[in-house]
Design a protein around this motif. Structure first.
Motif, PDB file in Angstrom:
ATOM      1  N   TYR A 188      19.834  38.066  46.233  1.00  0.00           N
ATOM      2  CA  TYR A 188      20.313  37.322  47.398  1.00  0.00           C
ATOM      3  C   TYR A 188      19.350  37.520  48.570  1.00  0.00           C
ATOM      4  O   TYR A 188      18.953  38.638  48.888  1.00  0.00           O
ATOM      5  CB  TYR A 188      21.705  37.808  47.791  1.00  0.00           C
ATOM      6  CG  TYR A 188      22.326  37.050  48.932  1.00  0.00           C
ATOM      7  CD1 TYR A 188      22.856  35.781  48.747  1.00  0.00           C
ATOM      8  CD2 TYR A 188      22.383  37.607  50.206  1.00  0.00           C
ATOM      9  CE1 TYR A 188      23.429  35.084  49.797  1.00  0.00           C
ATOM     10  CE2 TYR A 188      22.952  36.924  51.253  1.00  0.00           C
ATOM     11  CZ  TYR A 188      23.474  35.665  51.045  1.00  0.00           C
ATOM     12  OH  TYR A 188      24.034  34.978  52.097  1.00  0.00           O
ATOM     13  N   ARG A 192      17.779  33.638  54.354  1.00  0.00           N
ATOM     14  CA  ARG A 192      18.012  32.213  54.050  1.00  0.00           C
ATOM     15  C   ARG A 192      19.452  31.931  53.662  1.00  0.00           C
ATOM     16  O   ARG A 192      19.848  30.770  53.540  1.00  0.00           O
ATOM     17  CB  ARG A 192      17.106  31.772  52.893  1.00  0.00           C
ATOM     18  CG  ARG A 192      15.623  31.843  53.177  1.00  0.00           C
ATOM     19  CD  ARG A 192      14.862  30.976  52.179  1.00  0.00           C
ATOM     20  NE  ARG A 192      15.315  31.160  50.818  1.00  0.00           N
ATOM     21  CZ  ARG A 192      14.696  31.890  49.914  1.00  0.00           C
ATOM     22  NH1 ARG A 192      13.597  32.544  50.246  1.00  0.00           N
ATOM     23  NH2 ARG A 192      15.158  32.004  48.691  1.00  0.00           N
ATOM     24  N   ASP A 194      20.889  32.402  50.745  1.00  0.00           N
ATOM     25  CA  ASP A 194      21.004  31.834  49.401  1.00  0.00           C
ATOM     26  C   ASP A 194      20.349  32.791  48.409  1.00  0.00           C
ATOM     27  O   ASP A 194      19.685  33.756  48.788  1.00  0.00           O
ATOM     28  CB  ASP A 194      20.373  30.442  49.324  1.00  0.00           C
ATOM     29  CG  ASP A 194      18.883  30.448  49.656  1.00  0.00           C
ATOM     30  OD1 ASP A 194      18.340  31.549  49.918  1.00  0.00           O
ATOM     31  OD2 ASP A 194      18.253  29.385  49.668  1.00  0.00           O
ATOM     32  N   GLU A 198      19.778  30.318  41.937  1.00  0.00           N
ATOM     33  CA  GLU A 198      21.173  29.971  42.158  1.00  0.00           C
ATOM     34  C   GLU A 198      21.967  29.995  40.854  1.00  0.00           C
ATOM     35  O   GLU A 198      21.403  29.909  39.753  1.00  0.00           O
ATOM     36  CB  GLU A 198      21.267  28.579  42.786  1.00  0.00           C
ATOM     37  CG  GLU A 198      20.729  28.489  44.200  1.00  0.00           C
ATOM     38  CD  GLU A 198      21.657  29.136  45.208  1.00  0.00           C
ATOM     39  OE1 GLU A 198      22.755  29.553  44.810  1.00  0.00           O
ATOM     40  OE2 GLU A 198      21.275  29.226  46.387  1.00  0.00           O
ATOM     41  N   ASN A 201      21.369  27.065  37.846  1.00  0.00           N
ATOM     42  CA  ASN A 201      20.282  26.492  38.637  1.00  0.00           C
ATOM     43  C   ASN A 201      19.915  25.077  38.219  1.00  0.00           C
ATOM     44  O   ASN A 201      19.287  24.333  38.992  1.00  0.00           O
ATOM     45  CB  ASN A 201      19.051  27.399  38.512  1.00  0.00           C
ATOM     46  CG  ASN A 201      18.101  27.223  39.681  1.00  0.00           C
ATOM     47  OD1 ASN A 201      18.534  26.953  40.796  1.00  0.00           O
ATOM     48  ND2 ASN A 201      16.809  27.358  39.423  1.00  0.00           N
ATOM     49  N   ARG A 244      28.817  28.314  43.692  1.00  0.00           N
ATOM     50  CA  ARG A 244      27.678  28.883  44.420  1.00  0.00           C
ATOM     51  C   ARG A 244      28.104  29.374  45.802  1.00  0.00           C
ATOM     52  O   ARG A 244      27.733  30.469  46.226  1.00  0.00           O
ATOM     53  CB  ARG A 244      26.578  27.837  44.554  1.00  0.00           C
ATOM     54  CG  ARG A 244      25.891  27.471  43.261  1.00  0.00           C
ATOM     55  CD  ARG A 244      24.826  26.424  43.523  1.00  0.00           C
ATOM     56  NE  ARG A 244      24.160  25.991  42.287  1.00  0.00           N
ATOM     57  CZ  ARG A 244      23.229  25.045  42.238  1.00  0.00           C
ATOM     58  NH1 ARG A 244      22.868  24.425  43.380  1.00  0.00           N
ATOM     59  NH2 ARG A 244      22.669  24.709  41.096  1.00  0.00           N
ATOM     60  N   GLN A 245      28.891  28.555  46.488  1.00  0.00           N
ATOM     61  CA  GLN A 245      29.359  28.948  47.814  1.00  0.00           C
ATOM     62  C   GLN A 245      30.267  30.179  47.743  1.00  0.00           C
ATOM     63  O   GLN A 245      30.224  31.037  48.621  1.00  0.00           O
ATOM     64  CB  GLN A 245      30.102  27.781  48.477  1.00  0.00           C
ATOM     65  CG  GLN A 245      29.247  26.555  48.717  1.00  0.00           C
ATOM     66  CD  GLN A 245      28.081  26.825  49.661  1.00  0.00           C
ATOM     67  OE1 GLN A 245      28.196  27.614  50.588  1.00  0.00           O
ATOM     68  NE2 GLN A 245      26.966  26.157  49.426  1.00  0.00           N
ATOM     69  N   LYS A 248      28.107  33.312  47.405  1.00  0.00           N
ATOM     70  CA  LYS A 248      27.459  33.654  48.677  1.00  0.00           C
ATOM     71  C   LYS A 248      28.463  34.276  49.638  1.00  0.00           C
ATOM     72  O   LYS A 248      28.142  35.216  50.378  1.00  0.00           O
ATOM     73  CB  LYS A 248      26.832  32.407  49.298  1.00  0.00           C
ATOM     74  CG  LYS A 248      25.698  31.817  48.472  1.00  0.00           C
ATOM     75  CD  LYS A 248      25.193  30.517  49.062  1.00  0.00           C
ATOM     76  CE  LYS A 248      24.114  29.894  48.178  1.00  0.00           C
ATOM     77  NZ  LYS A 248      23.648  28.585  48.718  1.00  0.00           N
TER      78      LYS A 248
END
Length: 443
Positions: A188, A192, A194, A198, A201, A244-245, A248
């Motif tokens: 991570y 940025r 992100d 990911e 991906n 993904r969110q 994070k």
């Protein structure tokens, strides 16, 4: 002063107006108090820009006062009533120029206080009350120019805009690629916000096969099937984006960006946690975010403090104290008694002077209420008090010996003395206690 300004003709309304004006502008800090600790505010202080003003009834008049916080409470991030520590705020200070560029707000307040005490005309005494920072002539000219003749009373240089709350100003960590810190953060990049790679991906490849223009007519049965297929593909892509969110958010909210700070915070509060929760700390981090976990630890801390206070009150009650005001006398007498016991070692015992070469006997250490006291058994408390060792140090030494015994399938006294760098006699007593309770074994 009475000769120059007779009481029946002298009008001091401008003094009252000036004082009320200074208070209304928020720089008359001596009349304001902190909303949390109720201490008198000394500039600079903080005014909350998000909370509604407090309405009070003073001398049968309704007055509104903003929510004010002193610097001591502000730096500790205290919260009270509806005020939160992430609200926008305004810094109020008195080192700004109000009426004259050579006179700060603090000088203006000191001048008004000196006029109220010394009276108009006694300029030498007024200058002395200003610590001779202004001469008598300067005080006189400034007073008559800005408080008598000139009616302009505006503060142009006072800050009016609210400062936004900044959560953190620290530079985010930037670990090197394929370094241990890089793998600890799962790739991570906090700068940025992100991941280097990911989740899923290649999820964007799902959309590459979707044609933006339908080649079939609306009445064709294939067109309806094609629309449903496109909707399903877009739904799959959207679910991957949401995942993904979520990942994070887990990195940000669960203290995984700066793991050293998270464990440092845990080690500072470790003595307040019950023994069954110490090993569950990593699992609690998965269920609770960092703020929720901090609130939980603070709750255990408050519980420990309440238990310590309850134990102290029971001690007072056991010694016959019925009023809290008698506790001070009790503490002084107890300290005097301990001092006498310490001096007793040098006194003459049985008519024979004590040999100075004899080994001094140490008094037991009072460990009641110390960090880690609740986690010790009765025998361990007696041992810690006898060898004058803090409870959390005894817990740490005990864990070291038990871990070494499990690792080497046994433990000798010589090895225990190598592990614990304290007095050898204290080490032997700890070793004998663990050995008698079969918590360790001889190799």
């Amino acid at each position: 002063t009475d000769l120059n300004f007779p009481k029946d003709t002298f009008d001091d309304s401008y003094l009252q107006e000036s004082s009320e004006w200074s208070s209304a502008m928020g720089i008359y800090a001596t009349e304001l108090r902190c909303g949390n600790c109720l201490e008198l505010l000394l500039a600079p202080y903080i005014e909350c820009a998000a909370c509604l003003p407090i309405i009070r009834l003073v001398n049968k008049r309704i007055k509104t006062t903003p929510v004010l916080v002193c610097l001591s409470c502000f730096v500790r991030g205290v919260q009270f009533d509806s005020h939160k520590n992430d609200h926008d705020f305004v810094v109020r200070r008195d080192n700004i120029s109000v009426l004259d560029k050579d006179w700060t707000g603090c000088d203006e307040l000191n001048l008004l206080d000196a006029l109220r005490i010394c009276g108009v005309g006694n300029w030498d005494a007024i200058s002395n009350r200003l610590n001779c920072s202004k001469t008598a002539l300067e005080c006189k000219i400034h007073f008559f120019q800005y408080y008598v003749r000139e009616k302009k009373k505006t503060v142009d240089s006072a800050p009016k805009e609210a400062l936004p709350y900044v959560d953190s100003i620290e530079d985010p960590p930037r670990p090197l690629f394929q370094s241990p810190a890089y793998y600890d953060m799962a790739g991570y990049n906090a700068a940025r916000a992100d991941f280097e790679i990911e989740h899923d991906n290649n999820a964007e490849l799902l959309l590459s096969d979707i044609e933006s223009i339908y080649r079939h007519e609306d009445h064709d049965s294939d067109a309806k099937l094609y629309k449903e297929l496109v909707s399903a593909v877009v739904g799959c892509y959207q679910s991957k984006i949401l995942e993904r969110q979520r990942r994070k958010k887990v990195m940000r909210m669960h203290g995984l960006i700066c793991t050293k700070k998270s464990f440092l915070h845990f080690n500072r509060s470790r003595s307040y946690l019950p023994m069954q929760l110490v090993g569950l700390y990593p699992k609690l981090h998965q269920l609770l975010n960092f703020d929720q976990l901090s609130i939980l630890i603070e709750g255990f801390k408050c519980e420990t403090e309440l238990r310590e206070r309850q134990r102290t009150l029971k001690l007072y009650r056991h010694n016959g104290l019925t009023q809290i005001c008698s506790a001070t006398v009790f503490e002084e007498l107890q300290e005097s008694r301990n001092l006498q016991l310490r001096e007793k070692r040098t006194m003459v015992i049985g008519g024979i002077a004590r040999d100075p070469t004899m080994k001094k006997v140490s008094l037991p250490l009072n460990i009641v209420g110390r960090p880690g006291y609740e986690k010790l058994t009765e025998a361990e408390r007696h041992l810690a008090s006898e060898i004058r060792l803090m409870p959390r140090d005894l817990i740490r030494f005990k864990a070291m010996l038990m871990s070494a015994c499990k690792k080497h399938n046994g433990l000798t006294l010589a090895h225990a003395r190598v592990l614990i760098k304290i007095d050898v006699n204290k080490t032997r007593k700890i070793y004998d206690l663990l050995l008698s309770r079969n918590e360790i074994s001889i190799k």
